[in-house]
Design a protein around this motif. Structure first.
Motif, mmCIF file in Angstrom:
data_model
loop_
_atom_site.group_PDB
_atom_site.id
_atom_site.type_symbol
_atom_site.label_atom_id
_atom_site.label_comp_id
_atom_site.label_asym_id
_atom_site.label_seq_id
_atom_site.Cartn_x
_atom_site.Cartn_y
_atom_site.Cartn_z
ATOM 1 N N ASP A 66 63.245 -61.744 -37.656
ATOM 2 C CA ASP A 66 62.368 -61.759 -36.493
ATOM 3 C C ASP A 66 60.969 -61.896 -37.083
ATOM 4 O O ASP A 66 60.411 -60.904 -37.561
ATOM 5 C CB ASP A 66 62.543 -60.432 -35.736
ATOM 6 C CG ASP A 66 61.632 -60.327 -34.539
ATOM 7 O OD1 ASP A 66 61.762 -59.331 -33.809
ATOM 8 O OD2 ASP A 66 60.791 -61.222 -34.339
ATOM 9 N N GLU B 49 64.559 -65.534 -34.711
ATOM 10 C CA GLU B 49 64.439 -65.333 -33.259
ATOM 11 C C GLU B 49 63.828 -66.558 -32.597
ATOM 12 O O GLU B 49 64.126 -66.894 -31.463
ATOM 13 C CB GLU B 49 63.567 -64.116 -32.950
ATOM 14 C CG GLU B 49 63.410 -63.895 -31.448
ATOM 15 C CD GLU B 49 62.149 -63.165 -31.041
ATOM 16 O OE1 GLU B 49 61.391 -62.716 -31.915
ATOM 17 O OE2 GLU B 49 61.916 -63.049 -29.825
ATOM 18 N N GLU B 50 62.948 -67.245 -33.343
ATOM 19 C CA GLU B 50 62.156 -68.341 -32.745
ATOM 20 C C GLU B 50 62.834 -69.698 -32.828
ATOM 21 O O GLU B 50 62.263 -70.695 -32.389
ATOM 22 C CB GLU B 50 60.767 -68.405 -33.393
ATOM 23 C CG GLU B 50 59.962 -67.104 -33.278
ATOM 24 C CD GLU B 50 59.785 -66.650 -31.835
ATOM 25 O OE1 GLU B 50 59.775 -67.508 -30.939
ATOM 26 O OE2 GLU B 50 59.680 -65.434 -31.598
ATOM 27 N N SER C 174 55.499 -59.153 -30.100
ATOM 28 C CA SER C 174 54.495 -60.189 -29.756
ATOM 29 C C SER C 174 53.614 -59.794 -28.568
ATOM 30 O O SER C 174 52.461 -60.190 -28.500
ATOM 31 C CB SER C 174 55.196 -61.503 -29.389
ATOM 32 O OG SER C 174 56.135 -61.821 -30.382
ATOM 33 N N LEU D 149 57.969 -62.340 -36.046
ATOM 34 C CA LEU D 149 56.895 -61.518 -35.496
ATOM 35 C C LEU D 149 57.467 -60.647 -34.388
ATOM 36 O O LEU D 149 57.852 -61.145 -33.331
ATOM 37 C CB LEU D 149 55.769 -62.394 -34.946
ATOM 38 C CG LEU D 149 54.482 -61.559 -34.961
ATOM 39 C CD1 LEU D 149 53.743 -61.780 -36.244
ATOM 40 C CD2 LEU D 149 53.659 -61.811 -33.784
ATOM 41 N N ASP D 150 57.587 -59.344 -34.661
ATOM 42 C CA ASP D 150 58.186 -58.430 -33.677
ATOM 43 C C ASP D 150 57.075 -57.680 -32.949
ATOM 44 O O ASP D 150 56.155 -57.162 -33.571
ATOM 45 C CB ASP D 150 59.092 -57.436 -34.408
ATOM 46 C CG ASP D 150 59.599 -56.371 -33.469
ATOM 47 O OD1 ASP D 150 60.415 -56.699 -32.590
ATOM 48 O OD2 ASP D 150 59.142 -55.213 -33.584
HETATM 49 MN MN MN Z 1 59.770 -61.680 -32.432
#
Ligand code: MN
Ligand code: AHG
Ligand code: MN
Ligand code: MN
Length: 336
Positions: free
Chosen positions: A119, A98-99, A124, A121-122
């Motif tokens: 993902d 995602e990043e 955030s 870190l989901d």
């Molecule tokens: Mn995320």
């Protein structure tokens, strides 16, 4: 005696996956190595999340990602850990995060037969206030080892081999499916190992909970509006449903898997394709829901049958108990 046997017969996630892979005679342990790499990344993020407040890991990183979101320090840190660990595992050829705006093609020297979409870190928006967050991932096999391309990273969800998430909450819980049902593991910090605690998770056939951001109600389409209305004012004399919405997909999905019910991020006038990203949020959670006996529907079709055209493409999504999703499907079918 039985309890003692269980206590000394440690079913770690590594042992569990080795058992699973032993069913495939041609398996040479590559998948186990890949999974252990993802598990290592999750242990790192679990530790970082735990001390975020103390280690000045709260707040913004000062960058913006391809989604137009301001990246949090933990978004960037967890992404870097997963990318480096996955490349060094030597078991992947393409990574989608995602990043990261573009697909990451692993250097030739470190290429393997898997694709990982994730993902890092989901949830955030929940970091700074200490509410549960997570990591989501999905795994595909590359189609042609000799010629790796972007196509490999944009396969339909029905080609996914495995998917899972790790939830950083009151405990660190890792939920995984490799195509034979869903199993949950809890991190024992004293061992640094994930131990099987939720064998063979099956989602209840129907639920009493609906999970949606009611703040978007003004912009919903008619079927979603009608469904939510039925949850609040049932016509059949049944009691109204409870609303539970945490705002971290991992936490909302984990509760839905265990307690039953429906999770929705519908299309709305502002975001006609909804908000959740197909490759690393919709597909992995849809895969898990189906493996647990539930369903995943986009408003038009089975979610896993979507074929993404863009790396970060979004889709409306309805996930959860089999019967609850049947109701949503009927409402969308009759609205045509
Ligand atoms: Mn995320
Ligand atoms: P991420 O933090 O990875 O960008 O994902 C956030 C997602 C998902 O976790 C959650 O279900 C959804 O955003 C919540 O969106 P709203 O705040 O619009 O309800
Ligand atoms: Mn984000
Ligand atoms: Mn997310």
């Amino acid at each position: 005696h039985q309890a003692d046997t269980n206590r000394t017969d440690l079913m770690t996630i590594t042992r569990f996956v080795l058992n699973e892979q032993s069913k495939y005679p041609e398996s040479r342990g590559d998948f186990t190595i890949l999974l252990n790499t993802i598990v290592l990344g999750c242990k790192f993020v679990c530790s970082a999340v735990g001390k975020a407040g103390l280690a000045k890991l709260i707040g913004l990183a000062g960058e913006t990602n391809v989604q137009g979101e301001e990246q949090k320090k933990l978004d960037v840190l967890s992404n870097e850990v997963f990318v480096k660990a996955l490349i060094s595992s030597g078991r992947t050829s393409v990574l989608v995060s995602e990043e990261v705006g573009e697909a990451i093609f692993v250097p030739q020297s470190h290429r393997g037969k898997y694709i990982v979409v994730f993902d890092p870190l989901d949830g955030s928006s929940n970091i700074d206030c200490g509410v549960s967050i997570g990591t989501i991932f999905g795994i595909y096999m590359i189609k042609n080892e000799a010629k790796v391309s972007l196509e490999d990273a944009m396969q339909p969800g029905n080609q996914m081999l495995a998917a899972g998430y790790c939830m950083y909450g009151s405990s660190c819980t890792f939920v995984l499916s490799t195509g034979n049902g869903v199993n949950g593991f809890t991190l024992d910090p004293s061992l640094g190992e994930f131990i099987l605690t939720h064998p063979n998770i099956k989602i209840p056939r129907k639920g009493n909970i609906y999970s949606v951001n009611e703040g978007n109600a003004k912009n919903w389409d008619e079927p979603t509006t009608k469904y939510v209305q039925k949850c609040k004012f049932p016509q059949d004399g049944s009691p109204p449903k409870s609303l539970r919405y945490i705002g971290s997909m991992v936490a909302d999905i984990h509760r839905t898997l265990l307690y039953g019910g429906i999770f929705m991020y519908p299309a709305d006038i502002k975001s006609p394709h909804g908000k959740l990203r197909i490759l690393y949020e919709v597909f992995p959670m849809s895969y898990l829901m189906e493996q647990a006996g539930g369903q995943a529907f986009t408003g038009k079709r089975r979610a896993l049958d979507l074929v993404p055209r863009e790396l970060h493409e979004r889709s409306p999504i309805f996930l959860g108990s089999y019967d609850d999703i049947e109701q949503i499907k009927e409402l969308y079918a009759s609205s045509k």
